[in-house]
Design an enzyme around this catalytic site. Structure first.
Site, mmCIF file in Angstrom:
data_model
loop_
_atom_site.group_PDB
_atom_site.id
_atom_site.type_symbol
_atom_site.label_atom_id
_atom_site.label_comp_id
_atom_site.label_asym_id
_atom_site.label_seq_id
_atom_site.Cartn_x
_atom_site.Cartn_y
_atom_site.Cartn_z
ATOM 1 N N SER A 1 0.948 -1.221 0.054
ATOM 2 C CA SER A 1 -0.081 0.010 0.127
ATOM 3 C C SER A 1 0.928 1.282 -0.101
ATOM 4 O O SER A 1 0.414 2.363 -0.226
ATOM 5 C CB SER A 1 -0.918 0.029 1.365
ATOM 6 O OG SER A 1 -0.348 -0.259 2.512
ATOM 7 N N ASP B 1 -4.068 6.642 10.342
ATOM 8 C CA ASP B 1 -3.558 5.166 10.647
ATOM 9 C C ASP B 1 -2.382 5.203 11.228
ATOM 10 O O ASP B 1 -1.842 3.974 11.691
ATOM 11 C CB ASP B 1 -4.091 4.313 9.418
ATOM 12 C CG ASP B 1 -3.036 4.750 8.226
ATOM 13 O OD1 ASP B 1 -2.299 5.354 8.335
ATOM 14 O OD2 ASP B 1 -3.471 3.976 7.055
ATOM 15 N N HIS C 1 0.763 5.110 6.491
ATOM 16 C CA HIS C 1 0.699 5.551 5.394
ATOM 17 C C HIS C 1 0.689 7.244 5.229
ATOM 18 O O HIS C 1 0.158 7.798 5.848
ATOM 19 C CB HIS C 1 -0.874 5.340 4.584
ATOM 20 C CG HIS C 1 -0.857 3.663 4.606
ATOM 21 N ND1 HIS C 1 -1.906 3.167 5.405
ATOM 22 C CD2 HIS C 1 -0.396 2.780 3.729
ATOM 23 C CE1 HIS C 1 -1.842 1.957 5.261
ATOM 24 N NE2 HIS C 1 -1.236 1.685 4.338
#
Length: 230
Positions: A57, A205, A208
């Site tokens: 990701s 989060d 990221h």
């Protein structure tokens, strides 16, 4: 530079929570990324040389527009310099080294002139045995070299917070230089240098990077990519 440990301990819960969020959205992300990668791969079938970013990701620019992620920024820099290279984003949210190994063949239908390997972070966050993770990284490199011996390979080093234990985290960090040395590939010591563990440069989060974070990551990556294409 190591992760700021005090920030890491404070964000350990956010990291674990973030992993759960990513896992829950993985199926949707896989579909989106697969569609994007298919489109980019189709476009790349020309005389252009290829730079393939193969990762999870982080490569996929989770949470922001893909063109604002470090792979997209690499394409923008290349275009601004008038260089005839096409960047393919092979990032997939939730990807592990095992998953990357299993899907690699599809990305090797065309020769990548530069192969940037960014995997292992999800293995570390999930506490996967590092012997397995290292083996998968080695096999990915071997598979690329077996088919395209001239491809220049760049390995993106990673670090993880100590929520799985300090010993595990230390061994995880040391795994990347060991792989790079064993396979004689270029190593980016830490992909998230000056970004990892800094709240204002990451999404809520804690995992990221934001757009601003990706700009810093790109500047970390670019010298290695530039050296590989000049």
């Amino acid at each position: 530079m190591q992760f700021h440990l005090n920030r890491l301990f404070n964000t350990a819960f956010l990291l674990i929570f973030g992993l759960a969020v990513v896992s829950c959205s993985e199926k949707k992300a896989e579909t989106t990324q697969a569609e994007t990668v298919t489109e980019k791969t189709t476009e790349s079938k020309s005389d252009q040389k290829i730079i393939l970013f193969f990762g999870n990701s982080l490569t996929a620019a989770y949470g922001i527009d893909q063109e604002d992620g470090f792979a997209g920024l690499t394409q923008k820099r290349i275009d601004s310099l008038g260089m005839d290279y096409k960047v393919i984003n092979g990032g997939l949210s939730g990807e592990t080294t095992a998953g990357g190994l299993s899907r690699l063949d599809w990305f090797l239908e065309d020769k990548p002139d530069v192969f940037v390997l960014e995997l292992g972070g999800n293995d570390g966050l999930r506490g996967i045995n590092l012997t397995e993770t290292k083996s998968n990284l080695l096999k990915i490199i071997d598979k690329v070299r077996s088919k395209f011996p001239d491809t220049k390979i760049i390995l993106a080093g990673m670090q993880i917070p100590p929520n799985m234990g300090q010993e595990y985290a230390s061994e995880f960090t040391a795994m990347y230089p060991a792989v790079a040395e064993e396979k004689n590939v270029t190593l980016i010591p830490f992909l998230l240098e000056n970004v990892g563990g800094i709240p204002e440069l990451n999404l809520p989060d804690g995992i990221h990077p934001t757009e601003a974070g990706h700009k810093i990551v790109f500047e970390t990556i670019w010298p290695y990519v530039e050296n590989s294409i000049n």
